[in-house]
Design an enzyme around this catalytic site. Structure first.
Site, mmCIF file in Angstrom:
data_model
loop_
_atom_site.group_PDB
_atom_site.id
_atom_site.type_symbol
_atom_site.label_atom_id
_atom_site.label_comp_id
_atom_site.label_asym_id
_atom_site.label_seq_id
_atom_site.Cartn_x
_atom_site.Cartn_y
_atom_site.Cartn_z
ATOM 1 C CB SER A 88 20.406 26.197 -82.411
ATOM 2 O OG SER A 88 19.131 26.747 -82.186
ATOM 3 N NE ARG A 146 28.509 28.139 -61.297
ATOM 4 C CZ ARG A 146 29.614 27.971 -62.010
ATOM 5 N NH1 ARG A 146 29.531 27.591 -63.284
ATOM 6 N NH2 ARG A 146 30.806 28.173 -61.474
ATOM 7 N N GLY A 206 32.836 25.043 -26.938
ATOM 8 C CA GLY A 206 32.454 23.666 -26.623
ATOM 9 C C GLY A 206 32.875 22.674 -27.687
ATOM 10 C CG ASP A 254 25.313 25.840 -29.225
ATOM 11 O OD1 ASP A 254 24.732 26.812 -28.725
ATOM 12 O OD2 ASP A 254 25.599 24.814 -28.569
ATOM 13 C CE1 TYR A 310 25.369 29.664 -23.382
ATOM 14 C CE2 TYR A 310 23.615 28.150 -24.010
ATOM 15 C CZ TYR A 310 24.394 28.747 -23.035
ATOM 16 O OH TYR A 310 24.187 28.412 -21.721
ATOM 17 C CE LYS A 345 31.781 32.203 -64.250
ATOM 18 N NZ LYS A 345 33.192 31.890 -64.488
ATOM 19 N NE ARG A 361 24.353 15.452 -27.287
ATOM 20 C CZ ARG A 361 23.115 15.947 -27.311
ATOM 21 N NH1 ARG A 361 22.159 15.352 -28.014
ATOM 22 N NH2 ARG A 361 22.819 17.045 -26.650
ATOM 23 C CE LYS A 420 27.517 22.810 -30.339
ATOM 24 N NZ LYS A 420 26.763 22.297 -29.171
HETATM 25 C C1 UD1 Z 1 23.597 25.675 -20.354
HETATM 26 C C2 UD1 Z 1 23.092 26.305 -19.078
HETATM 27 C C3 UD1 Z 1 21.648 25.867 -18.821
HETATM 28 C C4 UD1 Z 1 20.768 26.231 -19.994
HETATM 29 C C5 UD1 Z 1 21.352 25.658 -21.269
HETATM 30 C C6 UD1 Z 1 20.589 26.191 -22.459
HETATM 31 C C7 UD1 Z 1 25.027 26.552 -17.598
HETATM 32 C C8 UD1 Z 1 25.746 26.009 -16.452
HETATM 33 N N1 UD1 Z 1 23.936 25.904 -17.967
HETATM 34 O O1 UD1 Z 1 23.616 24.288 -20.138
HETATM 35 O O2 UD1 Z 1 21.139 26.490 -17.645
HETATM 36 O O3 UD1 Z 1 19.447 25.776 -19.792
HETATM 37 O O4 UD1 Z 1 22.731 26.051 -21.425
HETATM 38 O O5 UD1 Z 1 21.044 25.571 -23.605
HETATM 39 O O6 UD1 Z 1 25.398 27.593 -18.118
HETATM 40 N N2 UD1 Z 1 30.715 26.593 -23.630
HETATM 41 C C9 UD1 Z 1 31.991 27.065 -23.742
HETATM 42 N N3 UD1 Z 1 32.915 26.677 -22.823
HETATM 43 C C10 UD1 Z 1 32.628 25.844 -21.816
HETATM 44 C C11 UD1 Z 1 31.312 25.343 -21.712
HETATM 45 C C12 UD1 Z 1 30.384 25.743 -22.629
HETATM 46 O O7 UD1 Z 1 32.290 27.850 -24.644
HETATM 47 O O8 UD1 Z 1 33.524 25.558 -21.028
HETATM 48 C C13 UD1 Z 1 29.718 27.001 -24.621
HETATM 49 C C14 UD1 Z 1 29.273 25.847 -25.490
HETATM 50 O O9 UD1 Z 1 30.055 25.795 -26.664
HETATM 51 C C15 UD1 Z 1 27.828 26.210 -25.781
HETATM 52 C C16 UD1 Z 1 27.388 26.990 -24.578
HETATM 53 O O10 UD1 Z 1 28.558 27.451 -23.943
HETATM 54 O O11 UD1 Z 1 27.708 27.050 -26.924
HETATM 55 C C17 UD1 Z 1 26.523 26.195 -23.622
HETATM 56 O O12 UD1 Z 1 27.253 25.100 -23.143
HETATM 57 P P1 UD1 Z 1 26.573 23.705 -22.845
HETATM 58 O O13 UD1 Z 1 27.599 22.760 -22.387
HETATM 59 O O14 UD1 Z 1 25.730 23.298 -24.001
HETATM 60 O O15 UD1 Z 1 25.639 24.068 -21.618
HETATM 61 P P2 UD1 Z 1 24.423 23.237 -21.076
HETATM 62 O O16 UD1 Z 1 24.931 22.187 -20.181
HETATM 63 O O17 UD1 Z 1 23.560 22.839 -22.195
HETATM 64 MG MG MG Z 2 23.717 22.800 -24.466
#
Ligand code: UD1
Ligand code: MG
Length: 452
Positions: A389, A317, A11, A105, A103, A335, A15, A22
């Site tokens: 010292s 360190r 993704g 993230d 995920y 260190k 934001r 991210k």
């Molecule tokens: C998704 C879920 C939703 C859930 C939510 C939880 C779907 C359709 N929806 O929604 O039901 O409640 O997560 O957070 O699955 N990503 C990719 N490639 C893409 C799209 C997304 O790698 O083409 C990755 C993003 O980087 C992210 C994750 O998948 O890590 C979720 O994508 P995001 O767009 O945040 O999904 P939501 O719309 O939040």
């Molecule tokens: Mg999301």
């Protein structure tokens, strides 16, 4: 049965308003991606696949840094979570164990939660989804349960009816799927929905239509916390720290003011360790039992053994190894140095690329001059040595066991065991000269103020 883990990390993360992908932003001194990979690693997977897109090369490098056997696949365009998961097919073609989807993230999914999902999957469900009761469900996919409590469908917020939006049980985005079915189910997913994307969530209703069963495992909401903005990154850090502080105290450490102590993901703190206010731990720190870390100290990449006292205002360190009962005091930086048992470096010193023997005493203002502008050199200080010292130890140099250096010395040659080394200008006293000089200066000043 074997396990594969697929981590979605393609993704945009728009934001975050960042040049950096991210999933490479850090919580507790580790990229979000590594937290997700650590969750996945608890399953001891046979294969780990990271789906990357935005910032592909950087995400690939971070993936391999965590696990050099992991595979990174490219999702060129972000057409949805279902599309993202299908990118793993070339790697997992024919894999018939359990496939977990995580995920990149979402850093806090626990090993216990994943183990529970795996257990439920092995009761015969084709898909097990991880759900949670959302305090504020807006934006999440809603879990529609069948009468028997199994999972009937997942409906995205944007596609949900008013009645469905009233449901607070939400989709975390984590799934455990029977490997032999996943890609077949994904191939049947379409994009006829509010966002025109391929939703992985649709595999639930597709599986149900084929007569397969699907189930939900629930976890605490914080576990499913994802990061989409800098504010959420800070919230994730706060969640991590809250748990790390509680864990440290549960394991027998005293934190005088817990909210001012900051841990890394891998900080190890033993029993009866006392940590004062405003202490920051970077990565790779071990504090053994009975040690005391005094206020305003910063530690990373170091090992503090039993009963040491560190700080206040100390900096340890990478490569600082402090043996039992040693003391490192205020404004001391260590260190890549081994400090012996009971040794003391109590004030205003820099000790780098060095070894300090047991019970040596390093006087205030001692500097190991370890860097000549090109190379680093070692300083060795023997057991029970006494460094006066403000000694400059110009490395490479060795001060023997039981040796002494005079205060203010610049030590450029090795000092034999038991010797006293003095390397400084010899003092000369000029009788009366101090007073005469002062009088002369005062007269000059008086003459100047008359002129003006
Ligand atoms: C998704 C879920 C939703 C859930 C939510 C939880 C779907 C359709 N929806 O929604 O039901 O409640 O997560 O957070 O699955 N990503 C990719 N490639 C893409 C799209 C997304 O790698 O083409 C990755 C993003 O980087 C992210 C994750 O998948 O890590 C979720 O994508 P995001 O767009 O945040 O999904 P939501 O719309 O939040
Ligand atoms: Mg999301």
């Amino acid at each position: 049965m074997s396990v594969a883990v697929v981590i979605l990390a393609a993704g945009q993360g728009s934001r975050m308003k960042s040049e950096q992908p991210k999933v490479l932003h850090q919580v507790a001194s580790a990229p979000l991606l590594h937290h997700a990979m650590r969750s996945g690693a608890s399953l001891e997977p046979e294969k780990t696949v990271v789906v990357a897109g935005v910032g592909f090369e950087a995400v690939k490098a971070a993936t391999l840094e965590f696990d050099e056997d992991a595979q990174v696949v490219l999702q060129k365009e972000q057409n949805g979570t279902g599309h993202a998961a299908s990118m793993a097919e070339p790697v997992l073609n024919g894999f018939d164990g359990d496939i977990f989807i995580l995920y990149g993230d979402t850093p806090f999914i626990s090993a216990e939660t994943l183990a529970e999902m795996q257990q439920v999957r092995r009761q015969g469900h084709a898909i097990v989804n991880l759900g949670f009761e959302a305090a504020d469900p807006a934006g999440y996919g809603r879990l529609i349960l069948a009468d028997d409590g199994t999972l009937d469908a997942i409906v995205e917020h944007k596609d949900a009816t008013e009645a469905q939006r009233a449901i607070s049980l939400c989709n975390s985005g984590v799934y455990c799927v029977e490997g032999s079915l996943l890609f077949e189910l994904l191939r049947k997913v379409g994009s006829d929905n509010a966002q025109g994307e391929y939703y992985i969530t649709d595999i639930v209703k597709i599986a149900r239509a084929q007569g397969l069963t699907t189930a939900v495992v629930r976890c605490e909401e914080y576990e499913t916390r994802g990061v989409n903005s800098r504010a959420e990154l800070a919230q994730a850090e706060a969640i991590f720290q809250r748990h790390a502080r509680a864990d440290a105290m549960d394991n027998g450490a005293t934190l005088v003011d817990p909210e001012t102590v900051w841990f890394a993901f891998d900080t190890y703190v033993g029993r009866d360790v006392l940590i004062e206010q405003n202490v920051v731990f970077g990565t790779d720190v071990t504090i053994e039992s009975g040690a005391r870390i005094r206020a305003f100290s910063h530690l990373e990449g170091c090992h503090v053994s039993q009963d040491c006292v560190i700080g206040p205002y100390a900096r340890l360190r990478p490569g600082a190894e402090i043996a039992d009962g040693a003391r490192i005091g205020n404004f001391v930086e260590i260190k890549a140095a081994q400090i012996g048992e009971g040794a003391k470096i109590n004030h205003l010193s820099y000790v780098g690329d060095s070894s300090v023997g047991d019970h040596a005493n390093i006087g205030a203002g001692t500097i190991t001059c370890n860097y000549d502008g090109v190379f680093k050199h070692r300083t060795e200080i023997g057991a029970r040595a006494f460094i006066g010292s403000n000694t400059m130890l110009v490395a490479p140099v060795r001060v023997g066991d039981d040796a002494l250096t005079g205060s203010g010395s610049v030590i450029t040659e090795d000092v034999p065991d038991g010797a006293l080394a003095i390397g400084r200008g010899k003092q000369a006293n000029k009788p009366g000269l101090g007073l005469r000089l002062m009088q002369k200066l005062r007269q000059q000043k008086a003459a100047k103020s008359k002129e003006s």
